[in-house]
Write a protein that holds these residues in place. Structure first.
Motif, PDB file in Angstrom:
ATOM      1  N   GLY A  19       0.831  -1.145   0.016  1.00 54.84           N
ATOM      2  CA  GLY A  19      -0.029  -0.148  -0.122  1.00 54.84           C
ATOM      3  C   GLY A  19       0.945   1.260  -0.027  1.00 54.84           C
ATOM      4  O   GLY A  19       0.574   2.300  -0.634  1.00 54.84           O
ATOM      5  N   ALA A  22       2.409   1.883  -3.455  1.00 53.81           N
ATOM      6  CA  ALA A  22       1.241   2.226  -4.357  1.00 53.81           C
ATOM      7  C   ALA A  22       0.769   3.721  -4.213  1.00 53.81           C
ATOM      8  O   ALA A  22       0.729   4.391  -5.101  1.00 53.81           O
ATOM      9  N   GLY A  50      -2.442   2.658   1.675  1.00 50.64           N
ATOM     10  CA  GLY A  50      -2.366   3.025   0.214  1.00 50.64           C
ATOM     11  C   GLY A  50      -2.930   4.555   0.247  1.00 50.64           C
ATOM     12  O   GLY A  50      -2.606   5.499  -0.666  1.00 50.64           O
ATOM     13  N   LEU A  57      -3.887  -0.027  -6.613  1.00 49.70           N
ATOM     14  CA  LEU A  57      -3.875  -1.390  -5.918  1.00 49.70           C
ATOM     15  C   LEU A  57      -4.705  -2.236  -6.762  1.00 49.70           C
ATOM     16  O   LEU A  57      -4.554  -3.467  -6.865  1.00 49.70           O
TER      17      LEU A  57
END
Length: 259
Positions: A19, A22, A50, A57
């Motif tokens: 996360g 990302a 994230g 994702l």
């Protein structure tokens, strides 16, 4: 241009790091994430870390091997913080960005991979041998291992900065105030004279300037202000300070002290 670049994470153990990576990607305009045999994904921790990079994702491609992740790439760069037995071309993140964008410019549509290894051990020697270049982030040698998301951020940042430079786009934002155009108008000579008159009056009222023994105070202040270019908003602030000073000492606008 950045659409041709994929970030490949190999065998990531903690979904929070996925996360975080990302999020780092989305911050810098990268969108293509490939996960090689992740230990836990999908996972709520990835979405939580994230922090808004849900599209990155959700679009992540999951593959079983690094070979599959980079099969169609013409340039592969692997990150490594450790020395290897076999000498290999090594670049820093800025040089890596140059090579990535040069490759894409030379061959439009070319696919490029930035490969990041496991949190605890990085990429294996065999995996690094599948990369044309190794990317070394010149961190503190006494504490050289970066968090996975931080490493992704460093490379993504260098890529974005170079893209902006090559596209002649600004790399910093200038703060714009609500009435910026009006505020940036420089003060006129007349406005400066009015200010100096007001300033001298207040300095006398607070006892800082003795009109009988001025000792070149006002000429020195004129020279001081002459070294800077005061705009209209700044002048309003300066005049406001003088007015509030007069209020604080109990002087009316006429210059008479209140009884």
């Amino acid at each position: 241009m950045l659409d041709n670049v994929r970030v490949v994470l190999v065998n990531t153990s903690h979904p929070g790091n996925i996360g975080g990576a990302a999020r780092a990607m989305k911050n810098m305009g990268l969108t293509r994430l490939v996960l090689v045999d992740p230990q836990r994904f999908p996972d709520p921790n990835a979405a939580a870390r994230g922090a808004g990079a849900d599209d990155v994702l959700e679009g992540a491609l999951i593959v079983p091997t690094l070979e599959e992740a980079i099969a169609d790439c013409v340039l592969v760069m692997g990150t490594s913080a450790r020395d290897r037995r076999i000498p290999w071309p090594v670049v820093d993140p800025r040089e890596a960005a140059e090579k990535v964008l040069d490759q894409i410019a030379e061959l439009p549509g070319a696919q490029v991979a930035l490969v990041f290894g496991r949190e605890d051990s990085g990429l294996t020697s065999e995996e690094l041998q599948r990369c044309q270049f190794h990317v070394h982030i010149p961190s503190n040698p006494d504490f050289s291992s970066l968090n996975l998301a931080a490493a992704v951020q460093v490379l993504a940042y260098e890529l974005r900065m170079l893209v902006l430079k090559r596209q002649d786009q600004p790399t910093h934002m200038q703060k714009i105030e609500t009435t910026a155009t009006q505020n940036e108008i420089p003060t006129t000579a007349e406005e400066m004279e009015q200010y100096f008159g007001h300033l001298q009056q207040v300095l006398v009222e607070i006892g800082f300037l003795d009109p009988q023994k001025p000792r070149q105070l006002m000429p020195r202040l004129r020279r001081l202000y002459g070294r800077i270019r005061i705009n209209r908003m700044e002048m309003n602030i300066l005049r406001g300070i003088l007015t509030e000073t007069q209020k604080a000492i109990g002087v009316k606008a006429t210059g008479e002290r209140r009884r």
